[in-house]
Design a protein around this motif. Structure first.
Motif, PDB file in Angstrom:
ATOM      1  N   VAL A  88       0.721  -1.050   0.048  1.00 11.29           N
ATOM      2  CA  VAL A  88       0.102   0.022   0.035  1.00 11.29           C
ATOM      3  C   VAL A  88       1.002   1.341   0.029  1.00 11.29           C
ATOM      4  N   TRP A  98       2.510  -2.534   4.131  1.00 13.07           N
ATOM      5  CA  TRP A  98       1.349  -3.505   3.937  1.00 13.07           C
ATOM      6  C   TRP A  98       0.207  -3.239   4.551  1.00 13.07           C
ATOM      7  N   ASP A  99      -0.796  -3.632   3.816  1.00 19.39           N
ATOM      8  CA  ASP A  99      -2.237  -3.474   4.901  1.00 19.39           C
ATOM      9  C   ASP A  99      -2.164  -4.610   6.002  1.00 19.39           C
ATOM     10  N   ASP A 102      -3.877  -7.905   5.305  1.00 18.38           N
ATOM     11  CA  ASP A 102      -2.916  -8.886   4.373  1.00 18.38           C
ATOM     12  C   ASP A 102      -1.761  -9.486   5.173  1.00 18.38           C
TER      13      ASP A 102
END
Length: 184
Positions: A88, A98-99, A102
């Motif tokens: 992201v 990263w989100d 995830d």
């Protein structure tokens, strides 16, 4: 009268610039503005190898990359993300962000860093919203679930002879195998 020393807090961008310029002569991580040395001994290395070999890999990526978390840049021993996840964002030229949805599992193997991993890093990873966080010591695995603003809602201790669930894969693994107790 003496004045108290001022503590300097590093930002992510300052840390990344220093890291990219090879300013550190050993492996370090940024945790809440402080630079922490990464301590790795024989048992630690064996346990990380065991975890990497045993974690299920269907539909996921298991990595040892830095995991940007809030304003910190911790280096978990490994972590698992969805195989189809896309970053992201980025920090510097080489770190992906990263989100939290995830990131399926974060693992710290703790030999000399148990107190920091069970407290500071648990708070850090919980605040980031990572669903499951394991701290693996020579005596037990501490599973943290239910991320909240202050860390995790639940921490369960798994001892030698027990099994621990790997929620993203729907399987269980033997604690003794993950702890690498036969190698200690």
């Amino acid at each position: 009268m003496t004045q108290p020393a001022l503590a300097y807090r590093w930002s992510q961008s300052e840390f990344v610039r220093a890291w990219e310029a090879k300013a550190f002569d050993h492996r370090v991580e940024l945790v809440e503005g402080e630079i922490w040395p990464v301590v790795i001994g024989s048992w630690h290395g064996d346990a990380v190898g065991q975890v990497l070999a045993l974690l299920p890999r269907v539909g996921v990526r298991v990595t040892t990359a830095t995991l940007p978390t809030g304003g910190s840049l911790p280096d978990p021993d490994c972590w698992v993300r969805r195989a189809d996840a896309e970053p992201v964002g980025t920090i510097g030229t080489r770190l992906s962000v990263w989100d939290a949805a995830d990131v399926l599992l974060v693992v710290e193997v703790a030999d000399e860093t148990t107190i920091q991993d069970l407290n500071v890093k648990a708070r850090l990873y919980g605040q980031a919203g990572y669903a499951v966080y394991w701290v693996i010591t020579q005596e037990a695995i501490y599973e943290h679930t239910g991320p909240i603003a202050t860390g995790y809602r639940t921490r369960v201790e798994y001892l030698h002879g027990e099994r621990i669930s790997v929620p993203y894969a729907g399987v269980e693994l033997a604690v003794d195998d993950l702890i690498a107790s036969d190698l200690a």
